[in-house]
Enzyme design. Structure first.
Site, PDB file in Angstrom:
ATOM      1  CD  GLU A  26      -2.906  -1.308   0.211  1.00 60.36           C
ATOM      2  OE1 GLU A  26      -2.895  -0.475  -0.710  1.00 60.36           O
ATOM      3  OE2 GLU A  26      -3.703  -2.264   0.269  1.00 60.36           O
ATOM      4  CG  HIS A  80      -4.243   0.082   5.686  1.00 64.33           C
ATOM      5  ND1 HIS A  80      -5.607   0.240   5.534  1.00 64.33           N
ATOM      6  CD2 HIS A  80      -3.970  -1.170   5.202  1.00 64.33           C
ATOM      7  CE1 HIS A  80      -6.123  -0.854   4.998  1.00 64.33           C
ATOM      8  NE2 HIS A  80      -5.153  -1.723   4.789  1.00 64.33           N
ATOM      9  CG  HIS A  91      -7.078  -5.127   7.730  1.00 64.43           C
ATOM     10  ND1 HIS A  91      -6.544  -6.280   7.204  1.00 64.43           N
ATOM     11  CD2 HIS A  91      -6.771  -4.142   6.858  1.00 64.43           C
ATOM     12  CE1 HIS A  91      -5.928  -6.012   6.054  1.00 64.43           C
ATOM     13  NE2 HIS A  91      -6.035  -4.708   5.833  1.00 64.43           N
ATOM     14  CD  GLU A 143     -14.655  13.577  25.541  1.00 65.02           C
ATOM     15  OE1 GLU A 143     -13.484  13.317  25.244  1.00 65.02           O
ATOM     16  OE2 GLU A 143     -15.017  14.005  26.640  1.00 65.02           O
ATOM     17  CG  HIS A 164      -9.153  -3.326   2.688  1.00 66.77           C
ATOM     18  ND1 HIS A 164      -8.477  -3.539   1.508  1.00 66.77           N
ATOM     19  CD2 HIS A 164      -8.200  -3.344   3.651  1.00 66.77           C
ATOM     20  CE1 HIS A 164      -7.189  -3.704   1.754  1.00 66.77           C
ATOM     21  NE2 HIS A 164      -6.993  -3.578   3.053  1.00 66.77           N
TER      22      HIS A 164
END
Ligand code: 13P
Ligand code: ZN
Length: 281
Positions: free
Chosen positions: A121, A145, A147, A175, A216
């Protein structure tokens, strides 16, 4: 382990980097090799590390380009490497890459030992860094990133729309609007790991500092490791609360009690937030 490698591993930024990887693993967001992390190094950090760099590898074209990231250095997790292994062995699971003067290729200058490469990525991370540098005047340095289960689950049952997701998450927990006043973007399902999803995500990152990838995971951006991890954590917790409340309410989002739009405006006023007005009724 050589003294050289220890030198870089003990740098403050590297300790923050590897701690975040471990924190994400402990949250359960990184099955197998799932998820990845990149950090745009400060000039003084690059200088401190240079004595320990190895003979650089070959330049590898990324398929994406950014003028404002020419000749920058990034720390990156390795493709196929596991977040759970990072803290115990940074040099095999993490590396430092240099970007060329054209801003379109990387080469490895430290770590990623035994043939590892930057995360698949990396194009998404790279374009996200580029737009976040622009959006925050250089303040943002971390792209993460993961999952996270509950965010992914919500993308199975909610419209893939930034306004719908943001409102549900803001109203899940008081919040939230303080933590992500701009809201969250949503990328429809796409093939991961290439230039197309990188462009789609970075387009959203011009507005948001968080973008959900349908079925994803999620990308978040921040100026340091605490704030970036905290953003991922907060959104995932809000997604969990929203999902649990939906399940307790016969799958209806018409809850007996919730935070009103006026309530959200009142928080924004008292906390001095610049809220995404498009997402309020
Ligand atoms: P990498 O192992 O290449 O980082 O890929 C993991 C991932 O989450 C892809 O989206
Ligand atoms: Zn992923």
């Amino acid at each position: 382990m050589s003294e050289e490698i220890k030198g870089i591993e003990q740098q403050e930024f590297m300790r923050g980097f590897t701690r975040l990887c471990d924190d994400g693993w402990l949250q359960g967001w990184h099955e197998r090799n799932g998820g990845n992390l990149t950090y745009r190094m400060k000039a003084e950090e690059v200088e401190a590390c240079k004595p320990f760099f190895k003979e650089p590898g070959e330049w590898v074209n990324m398929g994406v380009q950014a003028d404002n990231l020419r000749s920058e250095y990034f720390v990156t997790t390795g493709s196929g490497r596991y977040m759970r292994n990072v803290q115990g062995d940074p040099a095999h699971n993490v590396g430092i890459v240099e970007i060329n003067e054209a801003g379109d290729s990387w080469r490895i200058v430290w770590g990623l030992e035994d043939g590892a490469k930057p995360t698949s990525e990396f194009p998404s991370h790279f374009l996200n860094h580029s737009v976040r540098v622009e959006a925050t005047n250089g303040a943002d340095r971390v792209i993460y990133h993961a999952h996270p289960d509950n965010v992914i689950a919500l993308t199975k049952v909610m419209p893939l729309d930034a306004r719908e997701f943001t409102r549900a998450l803001w109203k899940a927990m008081t919040e939230c609007i303080v933590v992500f006043p701009k809201g969250v973007g949503v990328v429809p399902w796409m093939v991961p790991g290439g230039a197309d999803i990188a462009h789609a995500t970075s387009e959203l990152m011009k507005t948001f500092d968080a973008a959900i990838w349908a079925q994803h995971g999620m990308f978040v951006s921040g100026p340091d490791f605490d704030l970036t991890f905290g953003l991922m954590h907060t959104i995932e917790k809000a997604a969990k609360i929203h999902g649990q409340a939906l399940a307790m309410n016969n799958c209806s989002g018409d809850f007996m009690n919730t935070i009103t739009d006026q309530g959200l405006r009142d928080i924004a006023r008292d906390f001095g937030l610049t809220v995404n007005e498009d997402f309020l009724d």
